[in-house]
Write a protein that holds these residues in place. Structure first.
Motif, short mmCIF file in Angstrom:
data_model
loop_
_atom_site.label_atom_id
_atom_site.label_comp_id
_atom_site.label_asym_id
_atom_site.label_seq_id
_atom_site.Cartn_x
_atom_site.Cartn_y
_atom_site.Cartn_z
N LYS A 50 -4.15 0.08 -1.98
CA LYS A 50 -4.96 -1.14 -1.81
C LYS A 50 -5.50 -1.63 -3.15
O LYS A 50 -5.58 -2.81 -3.42
N SER A 51 -5.88 -0.68 -4.01
CA SER A 51 -6.51 -1.01 -5.29
C SER A 51 -5.58 -1.80 -6.21
O SER A 51 -6.03 -2.39 -7.19
N LEU A 52 -4.29 -1.84 -5.91
CA LEU A 52 -3.36 -2.62 -6.74
C LEU A 52 -3.47 -4.11 -6.45
O LEU A 52 -2.97 -4.94 -7.22
N LYS A 81 -0.52 -7.47 1.64
CA LYS A 81 -0.78 -8.60 2.54
C LYS A 81 -0.68 -8.05 3.96
O LYS A 81 0.34 -7.43 4.29
N ASP A 82 -1.69 -8.30 4.79
CA ASP A 82 -1.70 -7.79 6.17
C ASP A 82 -1.39 -6.29 6.20
O ASP A 82 -0.57 -5.85 7.01
N ILE A 137 3.13 -3.92 2.12
CA ILE A 137 3.60 -4.26 0.77
C ILE A 137 5.04 -4.71 0.92
O ILE A 137 5.87 -3.99 1.50
N GLU A 138 5.36 -5.88 0.39
CA GLU A 138 6.73 -6.41 0.54
C GLU A 138 7.68 -5.69 -0.41
O GLU A 138 7.37 -5.54 -1.60
N THR A 139 8.81 -5.30 0.15
CA THR A 139 9.81 -4.61 -0.69
C THR A 139 11.19 -5.20 -0.44
O THR A 139 11.45 -5.81 0.60
N ASN A 161 8.30 -5.84 -4.40
CA ASN A 161 8.62 -7.16 -4.97
C ASN A 161 7.58 -7.59 -5.99
O ASN A 161 7.92 -8.22 -6.99
N ALA A 162 6.31 -7.25 -5.75
CA ALA A 162 5.25 -7.79 -6.61
C ALA A 162 5.02 -6.97 -7.87
O ALA A 162 4.48 -7.49 -8.84
N LEU A 163 5.42 -5.70 -7.85
CA LEU A 163 5.09 -4.84 -9.00
C LEU A 163 6.27 -3.93 -9.36
O LEU A 163 6.48 -2.88 -8.75
#
Ligand code: FAD
Length: 353
Positions: free
Chosen positions: A292-294, A298-299, A302-304, A310-312
């Protein structure tokens, strides 16, 4: 308190983490697994005593080494735990226990992990924390005021405390059917479901399911249709205890209730019924609180793309089910995800060095 750095850190010490470590130890990357349990075995340690796999051992193996043959058709929970412990030994997998990862940060270059044993840093991070720590209990009106025993299947061990009681089992999946089968031997049970339970044919076990799911996966990859509705992975597998429950004629269900009272439930038709205990067999969400701290969730998700976040870049999610790789929440299915994740990490680190 430690402040150590590794090329790769894996959070979680279950089957998914071990599969990733298997491929990592063949590289020259330094790695460590951080697991919050005292012993090897991941979520299998938490499962109920009578839980068995759906598939024979030859269909339940991690990369490199087949699970030894079981005494019975399907390996027991303890046989799986022994296999995972022996697997760690065999491949000298680097694990630290118990180390809980509380929060993860990224400073643009590397990850920093706040753990119960100090701070760790790494260039690439694999989260393989499974689902077991995140049981779902639906928000039913009146739930807080119910005065009987309530537990989730994640915390159910056996029916010893339920002898002679009135027990409501909630949930139409495999956990619900198996726990109903066991509890109904010693207690009066009612099964509450949202959707009518769907049973697989008696001869279909996890092995057949995996083959069908693989055929479906490959068909979809090559743009073809594949109708495998009748073999859905969510359908109930007729393990011996559920067959026995069918023979005892206890696999009856009611459409789920609308609300709860201090002593029981109110069904959709307005009638009430009292229960001494309610067992929620209502599933799990991925255990991702440590991420969560990253600030990329969303909801609670983490989207992958497959396992890659995808985001990191540099963050990978392994073993959370089809969303993070086909059949990746199974012993046999996680190898593919683990292998491709380690290949992706090698590529990623080439570009960040
Ligand atoms: P887990 O086994 O959950 O391991 C994750 C580890 O990470 C745990 O030790 C956990 O304590 C630790 N952890 C979590 N958060 C942190 C943190 N913040 N810091 C450090 N450590 C942390 N699979 C099969 O292959 N075949 C089957 O027949 C089968 N039957 C099943 C039947 C049922 C009823 C259920 C519920 C599951 C079944 N499964 C089966 C699935 C299997 O149990 C899980 O999918 C599997 O345990 C997932 O492995 P994992 O390594 O991803 O996660």
């Amino acid at each position: 308190m430690t402040m150590e750095a590794f090329d790769v850190i894996i959070i979680g010490g279950g089957q998914s983490a071990l599969a990733c470590a298997y491929f990592l130890r063949r590289t020259d990357l330094s790695y460590i697994i951080l697991d919050d349990q005292l012993y090897a075995g991941g979520a299998w340690q938490q499962a109920w005593d009578s839980l068995t796999l759906f598939s024979p051992s030859e269909y339940s193996s991690l990369p490199g080494w087949m699970m030894p043959k079981s005494q019975s058709k399907f390996p027991t929970k303890n046989e799986v735990i022994s296999y995972l412990a022996a697997y760690e030994e065999r491949y000298k997998i680097q694990v630290r226990r118990p180390v809980e990862v509380n929060a993860v940060y990224h400073n643009g270059l590397e990850f920093e992990l706040n753990t119960s044993a100090g701070t760790y840093r790494c260039k690439a991070l694999i989260s393989a924390t499974g689902n077991w720590n995140h049981p779902i209990i639906p928000d039913v009106p009146g739930k807080e005021g119910y005065q009987g025993t309530q537990l989730h299947s994640a915390h159910y061990k056996n029916a010893n405390d339920l002898i002679g009681k009135r027990v409501l089992i909630v949930g139409n999946g495999n956990s619900g059917a198996q726990i109903l089968a066991e509890v109904s031997k010693v207690a009066t049970t009612v099964w509450a479901v949202q959707k009518e339970p769907e049973y697989l044919p008696d001869e279909v076990d996890g092995r057949v399911l995996f083959d069908i799911a693989s055929a479906k996966y490959h068909a979809l990859q090559s743009g073809k249709d594949f109708d495998a509705k009748q073999y859905s992975l969510g359908n109930i597998v007729m393990v011996p205890s559920v067959v026995d429950a069918r023979e005892r004629d206890v696999l009856h269900y009611r459409k789920t209730f609308q609300s709860m009272t201090p002593t029981g439930v109110i069904w959709e038709d307005g009638t009430t019924q009292d229960f001494d205990a309610i067992i929620w067999c209502t599933g799990f969400n991925p255990a991702l609180d440590h991420l969560k701290s990253l600030g990329i969730m969303k909801d609670q998700q983490i989207e992958t793309t497959e396992t890659k976040c995808n985001a990191l870049p540099g963050l990978y999610l392994v073993g959370y089910g089809n969303k993070t790789g086909f059949a990746s929440a199974t012993l046999i299915g996680v190898s593919r995800s683990a292998r491709s994740t380690v290949n992706d990490i090698i590529e990623h680190l080439k570009h960040t060095k």
